[in-house]
Design a protein around this motif. Structure first.
Motif, PDB file in Angstrom:
ATOM      1  N   GLU A 192      36.526 -14.074   6.833  1.00 27.26           N
ATOM      2  CA  GLU A 192      36.129 -12.811   6.030  1.00 27.26           C
ATOM      3  C   GLU A 192      35.349 -12.933   4.787  1.00 27.26           C
ATOM      4  OE1 GLU A 192      36.836  -9.481   6.575  1.00 27.26           O
ATOM      5  OE2 GLU A 192      37.593 -10.379   8.708  1.00 27.26           O
ATOM      6  N   PRO A 193      34.210 -12.282   4.385  1.00 31.68           N
ATOM      7  CA  PRO A 193      33.600 -12.468   3.249  1.00 31.68           C
ATOM      8  C   PRO A 193      34.661 -12.373   1.956  1.00 31.68           C
ATOM      9  CG  PRO A 193      32.673 -10.626   4.689  1.00 31.68           C
ATOM     10  CD  PRO A 193      34.084 -11.061   5.211  1.00 31.68           C
ATOM     11  N   THR A 194      34.245 -13.027   1.248  1.00 33.21           N
ATOM     12  CA  THR A 194      34.809 -13.150  -0.121  1.00 33.21           C
ATOM     13  C   THR A 194      33.912 -12.750  -1.204  1.00 33.21           C
ATOM     14  OG1 THR A 194      34.443 -15.406  -0.649  1.00 33.21           O
ATOM     15  CG2 THR A 194      36.151 -14.941   0.575  1.00 33.21           C
ATOM     16  N   ALA A 195      34.552 -12.205  -2.329  1.00 29.79           N
ATOM     17  CA  ALA A 195      33.668 -11.688  -3.522  1.00 29.79           C
ATOM     18  C   ALA A 195      33.137 -12.744  -4.043  1.00 29.79           C
ATOM     19  CB  ALA A 195      34.527 -10.964  -4.345  1.00 29.79           C
ATOM     20  N   LEU A 196      31.945 -12.700  -4.744  1.00 25.66           N
ATOM     21  CA  LEU A 196      31.196 -13.522  -5.598  1.00 25.66           C
ATOM     22  C   LEU A 196      32.096 -14.016  -6.875  1.00 25.66           C
ATOM     23  CD1 LEU A 196      28.647 -15.132  -5.895  1.00 25.66           C
ATOM     24  CD2 LEU A 196      27.762 -13.430  -7.492  1.00 25.66           C
ATOM     25  N   PRO A 197      32.192 -15.295  -7.129  1.00 25.45           N
ATOM     26  CA  PRO A 197      33.277 -15.642  -8.124  1.00 25.45           C
ATOM     27  C   PRO A 197      32.725 -15.189  -9.454  1.00 25.45           C
ATOM     28  CG  PRO A 197      32.930 -17.539  -6.676  1.00 25.45           C
ATOM     29  CD  PRO A 197      31.818 -16.276  -6.098  1.00 25.45           C
ATOM     30  N   ASP A 198      33.640 -14.978 -10.506  1.00 28.73           N
ATOM     31  CA  ASP A 198      33.105 -14.474 -11.728  1.00 28.73           C
ATOM     32  C   ASP A 198      32.283 -15.493 -12.501  1.00 28.73           C
ATOM     33  OD1 ASP A 198      34.894 -16.405 -12.878  1.00 28.73           O
ATOM     34  OD2 ASP A 198      36.527 -14.959 -12.812  1.00 28.73           O
ATOM     35  N   ASP A 199      31.551 -15.195 -13.499  1.00 33.84           N
ATOM     36  CA  ASP A 199      30.721 -15.756 -14.256  1.00 33.84           C
ATOM     37  C   ASP A 199      31.385 -17.190 -14.935  1.00 33.84           C
ATOM     38  OD1 ASP A 199      28.778 -14.229 -13.907  1.00 33.84           O
ATOM     39  OD2 ASP A 199      29.083 -13.251 -15.993  1.00 33.84           O
ATOM     40  N   ALA A 200      32.762 -17.001 -15.377  1.00 31.67           N
ATOM     41  CA  ALA A 200      33.261 -18.275 -15.787  1.00 31.67           C
ATOM     42  C   ALA A 200      33.504 -19.233 -14.835  1.00 31.67           C
ATOM     43  CB  ALA A 200      34.520 -17.935 -16.402  1.00 31.67           C
ATOM     44  N   SER A 201      34.061 -18.743 -13.461  1.00 32.57           N
ATOM     45  CA  SER A 201      34.012 -19.649 -12.528  1.00 32.57           C
ATOM     46  C   SER A 201      32.714 -20.205 -11.796  1.00 32.57           C
ATOM     47  CB  SER A 201      34.812 -18.996 -11.124  1.00 32.57           C
ATOM     48  OG  SER A 201      35.992 -18.526 -11.517  1.00 32.57           O
ATOM     49  N   LEU A 202      31.782 -19.598 -11.909  1.00 37.26           N
ATOM     50  CA  LEU A 202      30.442 -19.954 -11.556  1.00 37.26           C
ATOM     51  C   LEU A 202      30.030 -21.269 -12.592  1.00 37.26           C
ATOM     52  CD1 LEU A 202      28.420 -16.851 -10.493  1.00 37.26           C
ATOM     53  CD2 LEU A 202      29.462 -18.430  -8.987  1.00 37.26           C
ATOM     54  N   LYS A 203      30.243 -21.102 -13.604  1.00 33.01           N
ATOM     55  CA  LYS A 203      29.695 -22.152 -14.856  1.00 33.01           C
ATOM     56  C   LYS A 203      30.726 -23.579 -14.566  1.00 33.01           C
ATOM     57  CE  LYS A 203      28.418 -18.732 -18.469  1.00 33.01           C
ATOM     58  NZ  LYS A 203      28.726 -18.275 -19.674  1.00 33.01           N
ATOM     59  N   VAL A 204      31.870 -23.112 -13.981  1.00 35.22           N
ATOM     60  CA  VAL A 204      32.672 -24.422 -13.923  1.00 35.22           C
ATOM     61  C   VAL A 204      32.177 -25.202 -12.601  1.00 35.22           C
ATOM     62  CG1 VAL A 204      35.041 -25.281 -12.994  1.00 35.22           C
ATOM     63  CG2 VAL A 204      34.811 -23.483 -14.939  1.00 35.22           C
ATOM     64  N   TYR A 205      31.821 -24.488 -11.477  1.00 34.63           N
ATOM     65  CA  TYR A 205      31.291 -24.976 -10.367  1.00 34.63           C
ATOM     66  C   TYR A 205      29.956 -25.673 -10.610  1.00 34.63           C
ATOM     67  CZ  TYR A 205      34.485 -21.749  -7.729  1.00 34.63           C
ATOM     68  OH  TYR A 205      35.608 -21.207  -7.229  1.00 34.63           O
ATOM     69  N   ALA A 206      29.068 -25.153 -11.544  1.00 36.81           N
ATOM     70  CA  ALA A 206      27.836 -25.679 -11.891  1.00 36.81           C
ATOM     71  C   ALA A 206      28.206 -27.311 -12.394  1.00 36.81           C
ATOM     72  CB  ALA A 206      26.960 -25.143 -13.087  1.00 36.81           C
ATOM     73  N   VAL A 207      29.276 -27.646 -12.929  1.00 36.26           N
ATOM     74  CA  VAL A 207      29.704 -28.807 -13.624  1.00 36.26           C
ATOM     75  C   VAL A 207      30.487 -29.653 -12.467  1.00 36.26           C
ATOM     76  CG1 VAL A 207      30.828 -29.973 -15.217  1.00 36.26           C
ATOM     77  CG2 VAL A 207      29.757 -27.959 -15.867  1.00 36.26           C
ATOM     78  N   THR A 208      31.489 -29.126 -11.616  1.00 35.51           N
ATOM     79  CA  THR A 208      32.166 -29.773 -11.060  1.00 35.51           C
ATOM     80  C   THR A 208      32.002 -29.894  -9.342  1.00 35.51           C
ATOM     81  OG1 THR A 208      33.634 -27.789 -10.618  1.00 35.51           O
ATOM     82  CG2 THR A 208      34.246 -29.361 -12.528  1.00 35.51           C
ATOM     83  N   ASP A 209      31.137 -28.765  -9.052  1.00 38.59           N
ATOM     84  CA  ASP A 209      31.040 -28.477  -7.603  1.00 38.59           C
ATOM     85  C   ASP A 209      29.524 -27.904  -7.403  1.00 38.59           C
ATOM     86  OD1 ASP A 209      31.086 -28.441  -4.753  1.00 38.59           O
ATOM     87  OD2 ASP A 209      32.668 -27.212  -4.760  1.00 38.59           O
ATOM     88  N   PRO A 210      28.301 -28.450  -7.879  1.00 40.80           N
ATOM     89  CA  PRO A 210      27.126 -27.580  -7.629  1.00 40.80           C
ATOM     90  C   PRO A 210      26.779 -27.507  -6.103  1.00 40.80           C
ATOM     91  CG  PRO A 210      26.866 -30.173  -8.337  1.00 40.80           C
ATOM     92  CD  PRO A 210      28.489 -29.769  -8.461  1.00 40.80           C
ATOM     93  N   GLU A 211      27.242 -28.024  -5.302  1.00 41.10           N
ATOM     94  CA  GLU A 211      26.914 -27.620  -3.881  1.00 41.10           C
ATOM     95  C   GLU A 211      27.414 -26.377  -3.690  1.00 41.10           C
ATOM     96  OE1 GLU A 211      27.525 -29.527   0.618  1.00 41.10           O
ATOM     97  OE2 GLU A 211      28.550 -30.618  -0.984  1.00 41.10           O
ATOM     98  N   ARG A 212      28.495 -25.919  -3.953  1.00 37.21           N
ATOM     99  CA  ARG A 212      28.977 -24.661  -3.964  1.00 37.21           C
ATOM    100  C   ARG A 212      28.034 -23.523  -4.363  1.00 37.21           C
ATOM    101  NH1 ARG A 212      35.268 -22.558  -4.729  1.00 37.21           N
ATOM    102  NH2 ARG A 212      34.828 -20.560  -3.838  1.00 37.21           N
ATOM    103  N   LEU A 213      27.606 -23.576  -5.748  1.00 38.31           N
ATOM    104  CA  LEU A 213      26.537 -22.855  -6.223  1.00 38.31           C
ATOM    105  C   LEU A 213      25.329 -22.634  -5.086  1.00 38.31           C
ATOM    106  CD1 LEU A 213      26.168 -23.382  -9.977  1.00 38.31           C
ATOM    107  CD2 LEU A 213      27.668 -21.836  -8.840  1.00 38.31           C
ATOM    108  N   TYR A 214      24.804 -23.925  -4.694  1.00 36.77           N
ATOM    109  CA  TYR A 214      23.680 -23.744  -3.634  1.00 36.77           C
ATOM    110  C   TYR A 214      24.220 -23.197  -2.524  1.00 36.77           C
ATOM    111  CZ  TYR A 214      20.681 -25.592  -0.191  1.00 36.77           C
ATOM    112  OH  TYR A 214      19.484 -25.805   1.084  1.00 36.77           O
ATOM    113  N   SER A 215      25.552 -23.178  -2.028  1.00 34.03           N
ATOM    114  CA  SER A 215      25.727 -22.595  -0.495  1.00 34.03           C
ATOM    115  C   SER A 215      25.935 -21.069  -0.993  1.00 34.03           C
ATOM    116  CB  SER A 215      27.261 -23.343  -0.250  1.00 34.03           C
ATOM    117  OG  SER A 215      26.970 -24.267   0.085  1.00 34.03           O
TER     118      SER A 215
END
Length: 367
Positions: free
Chosen positions: A3-26
């Motif tokens: 099932e589709p999921t909602a786009l993470p909030d801004d705070a989570s996206l900033k964390v992903y940019a540091v810890t899991d940049p591949e997820r932002l790309y996806s």
């Protein structure tokens, strides 16, 4: 299928940019994984988060996102996304984290080559690139016949207005009224001899030069380039508003020395305005990748000076000092139909070193 999921909030996206940049790309490249397709601003925001990180992993994924956009040429927003990634990458303080992307030679059938060619030229404008692997990659682009290979890898002081007005501040082309011109530039008073010389000028159409000179202005609502020849060498003091309003210019029609102000300037001032026009795309345009803005601006300058493309850029900069450049501005009540007098006006005139050839370039934009 999950099932589709909602786009993470801004705070989570900033964390992903540091810890899991591949997820932002996806998230940017596989919109079915979120609730509906991402909007262009949302994708741009993800690209910024990746490109602004200093880690090698985040930088790698930012580059991959730019390459992804280059491969989707023709898709809505693809060019703008590629340009956005490049622009964010070159905002960093140095090129230290970017050299690995030029170790492999460019290939004609590799869509990633376009992204790297754009990145190379914006890096060159930002920092200057006079060593390996940049020079080797530029040579490879030249062998492929890539248009960006014509540009220099030097970062000229001459281009400082281009960097300042477009890349680093995101400015738009702005109107300059005659009273503002008087305050910022050394004004040239009109002369009776200038008016007389203008009436003796002859139009000298040149389709090749016109096309190249107008290219940066292509998406503005109104633009023009005109060429004239003088019957005899002009006294530099008579290259002024009286001459330009008598010369028979279509874009300056209806103006008089009282409603058109002319002031001394230099070629890099015009380059800055051309760059902003091409970079912003005007009110309704999308603008272009910065590397192509640089290419368009240089080609326009070469056309206005009637220089062959084989002339090195260093010689073109020196040659520009031999020309006389005027910035023009309109009084608020001008009686002219070419300029909208609304959001953006620009006009310049150029006198060649023989003092027998005049070029006028002008543009106006409105909503």
């Amino acid at each position: 299928m999950p099932e589709p999921t909602a786009l993470p909030d801004d705070a989570s996206l900033k964390v992903y940019a540091v810890t899991d940049p591949e997820r932002l790309y996806s998230l940017a490249t596989e919109p079915p994984r979120v609730a509906g397709s991402l909007s262009a601003p949302e994708i741009m925001s993800l690209a910024e988060l990746l490109a602004r990180q200093r880690s090698q992993a985040a930088t790698d994924w930012a580059v991959r996102l730019g390459e992804y956009a280059a491969r989707r040429t023709g898709a809505p927003g693809a060019v703008q996304l590629m340009a956005h990634v490049v622009r964010e990458l070159v905002r960093r303080p140095s090129s230290a984290t970017l050299p690995p992307y030029f170790e492999l030679p460019p290939k004609a059938d590799d869509p990633d080559t376009e992204f790297r060619a754009c990145l190379l030229q914006e890096m060159a404008l930002r920092w200057g690139l006079d060593r390996e692997p940049y020079t080797a990659y530029q040579a490879g682009l030249r062998e492929l016949g890539h248009p960006l290979a014509w540009l220099p890898l030097a970062s000229f002081y001459f281009e400082s207005a281009m960097r300042e007005r477009a890349w680093w501040r995101g400015s738009t082309l702005g109107s300059l009224k005659s009273d503002e011109l008087h305050a910022r530039y050394p004004e040239i008073p009109p002369t009776a001899a200038g008016a007389l010389a203008g009436r003796g000028a002859r139009r000298a159409p040149d389709d090749r030069r016109t096309e190249a000179a107008m290219d940066p202005l292509a998406e503005l609502a109104s633009s023009a380039v005109e060429f004239f020849t003088m019957p005899e060498p002009l006294d530099p003091a008579d290259f002024n508003s009286a001459l330009l309003t008598a010369i028979g210019s279509r874009c300056l029609a209806g103006l008089t020395p009282d409603t058109l102000a002319a002031a001394h300037t230099t070629a890099d001032d015009l380059a800055g305005d051309l760059c902003v026009a091409a970079f912003s795309g005007g009110v309704w345009g999308d603008g272009r990748p910065g590397a192509y803005v640089r290419l368009s601006t240089w080609r326009a300058l070469y056309a206005l000076m009637d220089l062959d493309p084989s002339v090195p850029h260093t010689r073109a900069v020196r040659a520009a000092a031999e020309y006389r450049w005027l910035r023009l501005a309109l009084a608020r009540r001008s009686g002219n139909d070419f300029f909208f007098g609304d959001l953006s006006d620009m006009a310049f005139a150029v006198l060649d070193p023989t003092r027998t050839r005049v070029a006028i370039i002008a543009a106006s934009d409105t909503d």
